[in-house]
Design an enzyme around this catalytic site. Structure first.
Site, PDB file in Angstrom:
ATOM      1  N   ASP A   7       0.876  -1.164   0.000  1.00 21.16           N
ATOM      2  CA  ASP A   7       0.000   0.000   0.000  1.00 21.16           C
ATOM      3  C   ASP A   7       0.918   1.220   0.000  1.00 21.16           C
ATOM      4  O   ASP A   7       2.107   1.120   0.313  1.00 21.16           O
ATOM      5  CB  ASP A   7      -0.903  -0.031   1.236  1.00 21.16           C
ATOM      6  CG  ASP A   7      -1.793   1.195   1.345  1.00 21.16           C
ATOM      7  OD1 ASP A   7      -2.409   1.571   0.332  1.00 21.16           O
ATOM      8  OD2 ASP A   7      -1.847   1.794   2.437  1.00 21.16           O
ATOM      9  N   ASP A   9      -0.172   5.141   0.765  1.00 28.50           N
ATOM     10  CA  ASP A   9      -0.441   6.213   1.728  1.00 28.50           C
ATOM     11  C   ASP A   9      -0.528   5.663   3.143  1.00 28.50           C
ATOM     12  O   ASP A   9      -1.299   4.743   3.426  1.00 28.50           O
ATOM     13  CB  ASP A   9      -1.732   6.933   1.353  1.00 28.50           C
ATOM     14  CG  ASP A   9      -1.648   7.542  -0.041  1.00 28.50           C
ATOM     15  OD1 ASP A   9      -0.633   8.187  -0.328  1.00 28.50           O
ATOM     16  OD2 ASP A   9      -2.582   7.348  -0.842  1.00 28.50           O
TER      17      ASP A   9
END
Length: 222
Positions: A7, A9
Site C-alpha cells: 500500500d 499512503d
C-alpha cells in the site's frame, strides 16, 4: 519467487498523497480554499472511517485540474513531487523496498489513490508496477472524473492484483510467499488474502486486529 505488495499512503508514505494533492491544488489557486478544503477533509475522514464513496471522491478530487492543459499538469505534478512527496520519502520505507528488490521479489504498489497522482511516486520509489485507481481519459487524453474499470479499493484490490497476475500468466498460489504491507483496515480484504500480511504503521483498529491474529506489526515512522 516471492510476491511483495505495498500500500502507499500511510504505509510507504507518512501521509496521504491523495489528500495532499487536494491541498496542493488549493495552493496553486486551482480550487477555492475554504470550500474545497472542507470537502477534501470530509472525504479523507470518510476514508479513515471506512465509508468512502470512491466514485464521488474521484469526481470531486479531479474537478479542479482535469481541464488543465497537459503542460500545466506536468508542471504541477513535478512541483508536487519535489515540494510535497520528496520530504515524505523516509529512509526506513526506502530501505524496506530495497530489501525486497535485492531479494528478487516481484513487487507492486497497490493503492486506492488515482494513477495520475501516484505513478510518479511509484517511479520515484523504483517500483515499476503500479496498481492504482485508474482514471477514464477521453480521446484527447483528458481525465473525465470517472473511474476506469474496478477501483483499486477494499475488495477491488484483490480483483486488480489477480487481473495483473493473470496478465502475466500467474496467480497468488504460484508464489512461495505473498506479502502485503498496509496501514489501514480498508485493506483487510487483501491482507486476509495473502499468505503474509504485515500491519505497517497501523491505525488503532488495524493494530488491534493484527495483535488478535498474530500478524507482524511494522512501524516505519515515529
Amino acid at each position: 519467487m516471492n510476491l511483495t505488495l505495498f500500500d502507499l499512503d500511510g504505509t510507504l508514505l507518512p501521509g496521504d498523497s491523495d489528500h495532499a494533492f487536494g491541498e496542493f491544488v488549493v495552493k496553486l489557486g486551482w480550487a477555492d480554499a475554504r470550500a474545497f478544503k472542507a470537502r477534501n477533509d470530509a472525504f479523507y475522514a470518510d476514508y479513515l472511517a471506512g465509508c468512502l464513496d470512491i466514485h464521488a471522491h474521484v469526481d470531486f478530487a479531479t474537478a479542479p485540474w482535469r481541464d488543465r492543459s497537459a503542460q500545466d499538469l506536468q508542471r504541477a505534478a513535478a512541483r508536487f513531487m519535489d515540494e510535497v512527496v520528496q520530504p515524505m520519502l523516509m529512509p526506513a520505507a526506502l530501505a524496506l523496498v530495497e530489501k525486497h528488490r535485492v531479494q528478487g521479489d516481484l513487487m507492486a504498489v497497490v493503492t486506492a489513490t488515482n494513477d495520475f497522482v501516484t505513478r510518479p511516486i511509484a517511479e520515484r520509489l523504483g517500483i515499476t508496477t503500479l496498481i492504482a485507481t485508474d482514471l477514464v481519459r477521453d480521446a484527447a487524453g483528458q481525465v473525465t472524473g470517472a473511474i476506469a474499470g474496478v477501483p483499486c479499493f477494499r475488495e477491488g484490490k484483490i480483483a486488480r492484483v489477480q487481473a495483473w497476475l493473470a496478465s502475466r500468466g500467474q496467480a497468488l498460489v504460484d508464489f512461495a510467499r505473498c506479502t502485503f504491507y498496509s496501514d489501514s483496515t480498508n485493506d483487510l480484504p487483501l491482507l486476509e488474502h495473502v499468505s503474509h500480511p504485515v500491519a505497517t504503521n497501523p491505525g488503532p483498529a488495524l493494530e488491534r486486529i493484527a495483535l488478535e491474529r498474530a500478524w507482524p506489526i511494522l512501524k516505519l515512522f515515529p
